[in-house]
Design a protein around this motif. Sequence first.
Motif, PDB file in Angstrom:
ATOM      1  N   ILE A   4       0.663  -1.206  -0.027  1.00  0.00           N
ATOM      2  CA  ILE A   4      -0.086   0.134  -0.188  1.00  0.00           C
ATOM      3  C   ILE A   4       0.858   1.193   0.050  1.00  0.00           C
ATOM      4  O   ILE A   4       1.655   1.459   0.919  1.00  0.00           O
ATOM      5  CB  ILE A   4      -1.044   0.207   1.318  1.00  0.00           C
ATOM      6  N   GLU A   5       0.648   2.103  -1.012  1.00  0.00           N
ATOM      7  CA  GLU A   5       1.521   3.298  -1.147  1.00  0.00           C
ATOM      8  C   GLU A   5       0.573   4.303  -1.476  1.00  0.00           C
ATOM      9  O   GLU A   5      -0.462   4.332  -2.503  1.00  0.00           O
ATOM     10  CB  GLU A   5       2.445   3.142  -2.099  1.00  0.00           C
ATOM     11  N   VAL A  40      -3.110   0.172  -3.611  1.00  0.00           N
ATOM     12  CA  VAL A  40      -2.787  -1.105  -3.380  1.00  0.00           C
ATOM     13  C   VAL A  40      -1.803  -1.458  -4.879  1.00  0.00           C
ATOM     14  O   VAL A  40      -2.476  -1.250  -5.995  1.00  0.00           O
ATOM     15  CB  VAL A  40      -3.837  -2.227  -3.437  1.00  0.00           C
ATOM     16  N   ARG A  41      -0.838  -1.722  -4.763  1.00  0.00           N
ATOM     17  CA  ARG A  41       0.272  -2.232  -5.817  1.00  0.00           C
ATOM     18  C   ARG A  41       0.889  -3.709  -5.695  1.00  0.00           C
ATOM     19  O   ARG A  41       0.787  -3.922  -4.467  1.00  0.00           O
ATOM     20  CB  ARG A  41       1.122  -1.362  -6.423  1.00  0.00           C
TER      21      ARG A  41
END
Length: 189
Positions: free
Chosen positions: A51-52, A56-57
């Motif tokens: 999570i950035e 979410v990636r």
Amino acid sequence: VQLIGGWTYDYRWERLHQRGRAFDAALWSWTDSPLAFALREGVVLQGIPDIEARRVRLQVRRFVPFGPQGSIIEAVEDGMRATGEPLFRDLRMERAARVSSGRIVLQHPADALAFRALSAGMFNLRLIGVLHGTARVETAAGFDTLSADGDFDSSVAVALHAGDDVFIRSATGELRLARIELRSAPEPQ
């Protein structure tokens, strides 16, 4: 076959074969097919959610579960050999990196020789080989560059945490590595 492809497929086989005249023959070869190549390389891809900035990636990590540990890397006829004190693991080549004529060859900025640190501390990374251009050593803390026009033997100081990846790349020109050594740096007195 799908399980192996789902956990190992990263287009490295295609980059090495470049869809040339021998592509079709290699595709169906028992010894040089993508499936045989993936098993021989032993690299497993693991997607880890991250999570950035409220997004979410998927962060992809590469592991070599049955790969060697060591502190010295040398090119050998059928790949790479790791020896010495166990300071790294997950030794692998990425993209179109390859072993040729007793050297690890990196020609494109995406090609890399990579490994993961087993412990934290200050280290000296010694690179020996031939370079006509600029090499780049990347860690979680940043990167350093080395320039040469011919044979070279250079060291870079790197600060690593356990689990940090180290990538060695050619930023410009062709990099042909004969030997790589990772050594603990002496503590200042």
